[in-house]
Design an enzyme around this catalytic site. Structure first.
Site, PDB file in Angstrom:
ATOM      1  N   ASP A   1      -5.209   0.081   2.632  1.00 55.59           N
ATOM      2  CA  ASP A   1      -5.733  -0.497   1.387  1.00 55.59           C
ATOM      3  C   ASP A   1      -7.169  -0.065   1.136  1.00 55.59           C
ATOM      4  OD1 ASP A   1      -3.227  -1.568   1.093  1.00 55.59           O
ATOM      5  OD2 ASP A   1      -3.789  -3.598   1.715  1.00 55.59           O
TER       6      ASP A   1
ATOM      7  N   ASP B   1      -1.975  -5.016   8.746  1.00 51.99           N
ATOM      8  CA  ASP B   1      -1.321  -4.355   7.614  1.00 51.99           C
ATOM      9  C   ASP B   1      -0.725  -3.013   8.055  1.00 51.99           C
ATOM     10  OD1 ASP B   1      -0.758  -3.352   4.993  1.00 51.99           O
ATOM     11  OD2 ASP B   1      -2.556  -4.297   4.189  1.00 51.99           O
TER      12      ASP B   1
ATOM     13  N   ASP C   1       3.621  -7.060   5.377  1.00 50.47           N
ATOM     14  CA  ASP C   1       4.220  -5.753   5.686  1.00 50.47           C
ATOM     15  C   ASP C   1       3.617  -5.115   6.943  1.00 50.47           C
ATOM     16  OD1 ASP C   1       1.983  -4.078   4.974  1.00 50.47           O
ATOM     17  OD2 ASP C   1       2.641  -3.954   2.902  1.00 50.47           O
TER      18      ASP C   1
ATOM     19  N   ASP D   1      -1.281  -9.052   5.780  1.00 50.25           N
ATOM     20  CA  ASP D   1      -0.255  -8.535   4.870  1.00 50.25           C
ATOM     21  C   ASP D   1       1.056  -8.597   5.655  1.00 50.25           C
ATOM     22  OD1 ASP D   1       1.478  -6.801   3.467  1.00 50.25           O
ATOM     23  OD2 ASP D   1      -0.178  -5.534   2.791  1.00 50.25           O
TER      24      ASP D   1
ATOM     25  N   GLU E   1       1.506 -10.682   0.100  1.00 51.31           N
ATOM     26  CA  GLU E   1       2.628  -9.771  -0.138  1.00 51.31           C
ATOM     27  C   GLU E   1       4.001 -10.370   0.141  1.00 51.31           C
ATOM     28  OE1 GLU E   1       2.576  -6.711  -1.603  1.00 51.31           O
ATOM     29  OE2 GLU E   1       0.408  -6.395  -1.713  1.00 51.31           O
TER      30      GLU E   1
ATOM     31  N   HIS F   1      -3.478  -3.201  -5.334  1.00 47.48           N
ATOM     32  CA  HIS F   1      -3.240  -3.790  -3.999  1.00 47.48           C
ATOM     33  C   HIS F   1      -3.438  -2.763  -2.880  1.00 47.48           C
ATOM     34  CE1 HIS F   1       1.316  -2.948  -3.014  1.00 47.48           C
ATOM     35  NE2 HIS F   1       0.760  -1.909  -3.591  1.00 47.48           N
TER      36      HIS F   1
ATOM     37  N   HIS G   1      -1.812  -7.914  -2.340  1.00 47.92           N
ATOM     38  CA  HIS G   1      -3.029  -7.819  -1.528  1.00 47.92           C
ATOM     39  C   HIS G   1      -4.311  -7.633  -2.342  1.00 47.92           C
ATOM     40  CE1 HIS G   1      -3.952  -7.014   3.000  1.00 47.92           C
ATOM     41  NE2 HIS G   1      -4.739  -7.925   2.485  1.00 47.92           N
TER      42      HIS G   1
ATOM     43  N   HIS H   1      -0.759  -0.716   5.957  1.00 43.94           N
ATOM     44  CA  HIS H   1      -1.571   0.166   5.107  1.00 43.94           C
ATOM     45  C   HIS H   1      -3.058  -0.067   5.337  1.00 43.94           C
ATOM     46  CE1 HIS H   1       2.276  -0.860   3.005  1.00 43.94           C
ATOM     47  NE2 HIS H   1       2.327   0.457   2.839  1.00 43.94           N
TER      48      HIS H   1
HETATM   49  N1  LIG Z   1      -1.172  -4.093   0.075  1.00 41.29           N
HETATM   50  C1  LIG Z   1      -0.234  -3.165   0.108  1.00 41.29           C
HETATM   51  N2  LIG Z   1       0.999  -3.475   0.363  1.00 41.29           N
HETATM   52  N3  LIG Z   1      -0.620  -1.924  -0.132  1.00 41.29           N
HETATM   53  C2  LIG Z   1       0.266  -0.801  -0.230  1.00 41.29           C
HETATM   54  C3  LIG Z   1      -0.451   0.422  -0.713  1.00 41.29           C
HETATM   55  C4  LIG Z   1       0.434   1.629  -0.759  1.00 41.29           C
HETATM   56  C5  LIG Z   1      -0.291   2.928  -1.124  1.00 41.29           C
HETATM   57  N4  LIG Z   1      -1.212   3.288  -0.088  1.00 41.29           N
HETATM   58  C6  LIG Z   1      -1.008   2.784  -2.451  1.00 41.29           C
HETATM   59  O1  LIG Z   1      -2.212   2.800  -2.479  1.00 41.29           O
HETATM   60  O2  LIG Z   1      -0.372   2.704  -3.477  1.00 41.29           O
HETATM   61 MN   LIG Z   2      -2.063  -4.632   2.245  1.00 41.34          MN
HETATM   62 MN   LIG Z   3       0.569  -3.348   3.310  1.00 43.30          MN
END
Ligand SMILES: NC(=[NH2+])NCCC[C@H](N)C(=O)O
Ligand SMILES: [Mn+2]
Ligand SMILES: [Mn+2]
Length: 298
Positions: free
Chosen positions: A125, A121, A227, A225, A270, A138, A98, A123
Site C-alpha cells: 500500500d 498485509d 488479506d 488488512d 478489507e 486503498h 484500506h 500488499h
Molecule cells: N489494501 C489493499 N488491499 N491494497 C491492494 C493494492 C493492490 C495494488 N498494489 C494496487 O495498488 O492497486
Molecule cells: Mn492493505
Molecule cells: Mn492488502
C-alpha cells in the site's frame, strides 16, 4: 481505567469491489462488542462515520478513483479518532477498505512524536498516482502517511507527514508493485515478506518487530488488512493473494503484541461480506481482536 472506543468506517471508495462498506456491520454481527467487553473496563461503540451513498468518480487530472470523496470522508474519521485518543480511550477502527488508514493515522499520529506502524498485509500500500497499476487509493495509504501522494490526501488532518519510514514494519508482504519496491529500498522500510515468516517463524518475526519498535517509538498503530492472512482462512477480501499468513500464526502475532503492551491503536480492514463465506472473515477479525486485547484460554 482501560477504555476502548469502536468506530465503524463503512467506506468502499478506495477500490472497485463494492461490499467492503458492509465490513463494520459484518464485524459487529460477528460479535465484536460482546467479545471485547470483558477485556476493558469500558467499551463504547461509537457507531459508523457517515459515508452516505456517494456517486463514484475518477479524478480526471490525477487518475485517482474517488479522490475528493476519500479525502473528505477521511477527514471525518480523523476527527473522530483524534477525539477518542484525547479522551484517553483506545481507538479501534473497523473498515472499510484500506484507504481508511489515511484518516485513522491522521487522527492518531498527532498525539505521538514517533508513532510506530505495523502494516499486516499481503500488499505494501505504498503506491502513488504515478506508480499505481489501478488508481485505487486503498493501494496508497502507507505512502500517503509518509507524506508521499496527492496533497488532498497527505493534508488530511492538516499536517504532514504522519509517520517516519524507520518506524514502519510491514508483515506478510507477497504482492508488491515495482514502484513500491523502489520506495521500500529508497526509504529503508522494514519488511517481513512471507519468505522471512516461513524462514524465521512468526515468533522470531514478532520478537524482532516488537524490539525494533519499542526502541524508537512512543506508540504503535496496528493496521491489519485481512488479506495479510491466507485466503483459505480469510476468503472475504477484495484482493486475495495466495500463500499468506495462517490463522494460527496471526493469533500468535496478536498474542505477542498483547504481551508486549506496545499497541496504542488499531484498525481491521478489507472485510468484504459479499465475497465472504458465511461471515468467516469477519469472525476471524473478531477472534484476532480478542487475542490482541489479551484474551487467554486459561
Ligand atoms: N489494501 C489493499 N488491499 N491494497 C491492494 C493494492 C493492490 C495494488 N498494489 C494496487 O495498488 O492497486
Ligand atoms: Mn492493505
Ligand atoms: Mn492488502
Amino acid at each position: 481505567m482501560k477504555k476502548l472506543s469502536i468506530i465503524g468506517m463503512p467506506m468502499d471508495l478506495g477500490q472497485m469491489r463494492r461490499g467492503v462498506d458492509m465490513g463494520p456491520s459484518a464485524i459487529r454481527y460477528a460479535g465484536v462488542n460482546e467479545r471485547l467487553k470483558n477485556l476493558f473496563d469500558e467499551v463504547h461503540d461509537l457507531g459508523d462515520i457517515a459515508i452516505g451513498r456517494p456517486e463514484v468518480a475518477i479524478d480526471a487530472e490525477s487518475n485517482l478513483r474517488n479522490l475528493d470523496l476519500v479525502a473528505e470522508k477521511s477527514q471525518l474519521l480523523a476527527n473522530q479518532v483524534d477525539q477518542v485518543v484525547q479522551e484517553g480511550a483506545f481507538p479501534l477502527v473497523l473498515g472499510g477498505d484500506h484507504s481508511i488508514a489515511i484518516g485513522t493515522l491522521a487522527g492518531v499520529a498527532k498525539h505521538y512524536k514517533n508513532l510506530g506502524v505495523i502494516w499486516y498485509d499481503a500488499h505494501g500500500d505504498l503506491n502513488t498516482a504515478e506508480t499505481s497499476p489501478s488508481g485505487n487509493i486503498h493501494g496508497m495509504p502507507l505512502a500517503v502517511s509518509l507524506g508521499i501522494g496527492h496533497p488532498l490526501l497527505t493534508e488530511v488532518g492538516g499536517y504532514n507527514p504522519k509517520i517516519k519510514a524507520e518506524n514502519i514494519v510491514i508483515i506478510g508482504a507477497r504482492a508488491l508493485d515495482d514502484g513500491e519496491k523502489e520506495l521500500i529500498k529508497e526509504k529503508g522500510i522494514k519488511v517481513y515478506t512471507m519468505h522471512e515468516i516461513d524462514r524465521l517463524g512468526m515468533t522470531k518475526v514478532m520478537e524482532d518487530t516488537i524490539a525494533y519498535l519499542k526502541e524508537k517509538t512512543d506508540g504503535v498503530h496496528l493496521s491489519l488488512d485481512l488479506d495479510g492472512l491466507d485466503p483459505h482462512d480469510a476468503p472475504g477480501v477484495g484482493t486475495p493473494v495466495n500463500g499468506g499468513i495462517s490463522y494460527r500464526e496471526s493469533h500468535l502475532a496478536m498474542e505477542m503484541l498483547a504481551e508486549s503492551g506496545i499497541v496504542t491503536s488499531a484498525e481491521f480492514v478489507e472485510v468484504n461480506p459479499i465475497l465472504d463465506d458465511k461471515n468467516r472473515t469477519a469472525s476471524v477479525a473478531v477472534a484476532l481482536m480478542g487475542s490482541l486485547f489479551g484474551e487467554k484460554l486459561l
